[in-house]
Enzyme design. Structure first.
Site: not given
Ligand SMILES: C[S@@+](CC[C@H](N)C(=O)[O-])C[C@H]1O[C@@H](n2cnc3c(N)ncnc32)[C@H](O)[C@@H]1O
Length: 233
Positions: A89, A138, A214-215
């Site tokens: 993260e 994302d 996020y869910e």
């Molecule tokens: C929409 S959030 C979901 C967070 C968590 N998995 C949840 O379900 O609540 C997506 C997460 O992916 C991380 N992220 C985005 N691109 C990434 C990458 N290339 N490598 C690692 N993490 C990444 C973002 O910082 C963010 O915290």
């Protein structure tokens, strides 16, 4: 110069924020002591065997990409103490939150990486992982941003390399276009079998599912989710 070349290797698949609200003194201090203890150093070669990354004996290895609030990662780490977990993260506030709960709960089977997951994937040896979790990545809902989605042919090839034969790739999302995108990308890649025989299989959360932040947001906004499981062939 292409968009990818301009962004450079360090940010190949990360387009989000690295920092949010400034951490309070105590939080910042905790992060600066905990992070070095749990962080994987990819400037050095991976240990041989990789299981030596953890200070406790582990049997299976699992990677969670983009753990956000970390609620799923810490839940699984406690549920499966003999599995070694790597959480990735880049958002520093989320990293601080996870490490605080790892410390509170004494979870010794967790290691972390705080940058783009593609770097960690490229550092890992072949066929080392039992499972990769990509939970609510994302979504990039606008068509012009779809190329930023973490699921791509290139990243599926990375997953395929680091997963053991028979290893699992679990993908959850509340965004229909991303669910369809992932099904098509995995089918076209050819190295993954989708393990679903009927709708209940992908509408039912994974066993022991604790949900994620996020869910919860998706539910508040009236969206349901799909839980896809692929097996690396
Ligand atoms: C929409 S959030 C979901 C967070 C968590 N998995 C949840 O379900 O609540 C997506 C997460 O992916 C991380 N992220 C985005 N691109 C990434 C990458 N290339 N490598 C690692 N993490 C990444 C973002 O910082 C963010 O915290």
């Amino acid at each position: 110069m292409t968009d990818m070349e301009r962004r450079g290797r360090a940010t190949e698949a990360f387009f989000g924020r690295r920092k949010g609200k400034a951490l309070r003194g105590q939080q910042a201090e905790k992060l600066s002591t905990l992070l070095p203890a749990f962080l994987i150093d990819i400037s050095a070669a991976h240990p041989e065997p990789l299981k030596n990354l953890w200070p406790v004996p582990v049997e299976k290895l699992r990677l969670e990409i983009g753990f956000g609030g970390g609620e799923h990662l810490i839940h699984r780490a406690q549920e499966l103490p003999s599995t070694g977990f790597i959480g990735v993260e880049p958002f520093i506030n989320s990293m601080q939150k996870l490490l605080a709960s790892v410390e509170d709960r004494g979870a010794r089977n967790v290691r972390v990486f705080n940058d783009d997951a593609t770097q960690l994937l490229d550092w890992l040896p072949d066929g080392c992982l039992d499972q990769i979790d990509l939970l609510y990545p994302d979504p990039w809902p606008k068509r012009k941003h779809w190329k930023r989605r973490f699921v791509s042919r290139t990243n599926l090839t990375r997953f395929h390399r680091v997963l053991k034969p028979g290893g699992l790739f679990c993908f959850a999302s509340d965004i229909d276009t991303y669910v369809n995108w992932t099904l098509l990308k995995c089918r076209d890649h050819g190295g993954f079998d989708w393990l679903a025989s009927n709708a209940a299989d992908w509408l039912t959360p994974y066993e022991g599912w604790p949900s994620t932040r996020y869910e919860a947001k998706a539910r508040r906004e009236g969206r349901s989710s799909a839980y896809l499981t692929f097996r690396r062939t």
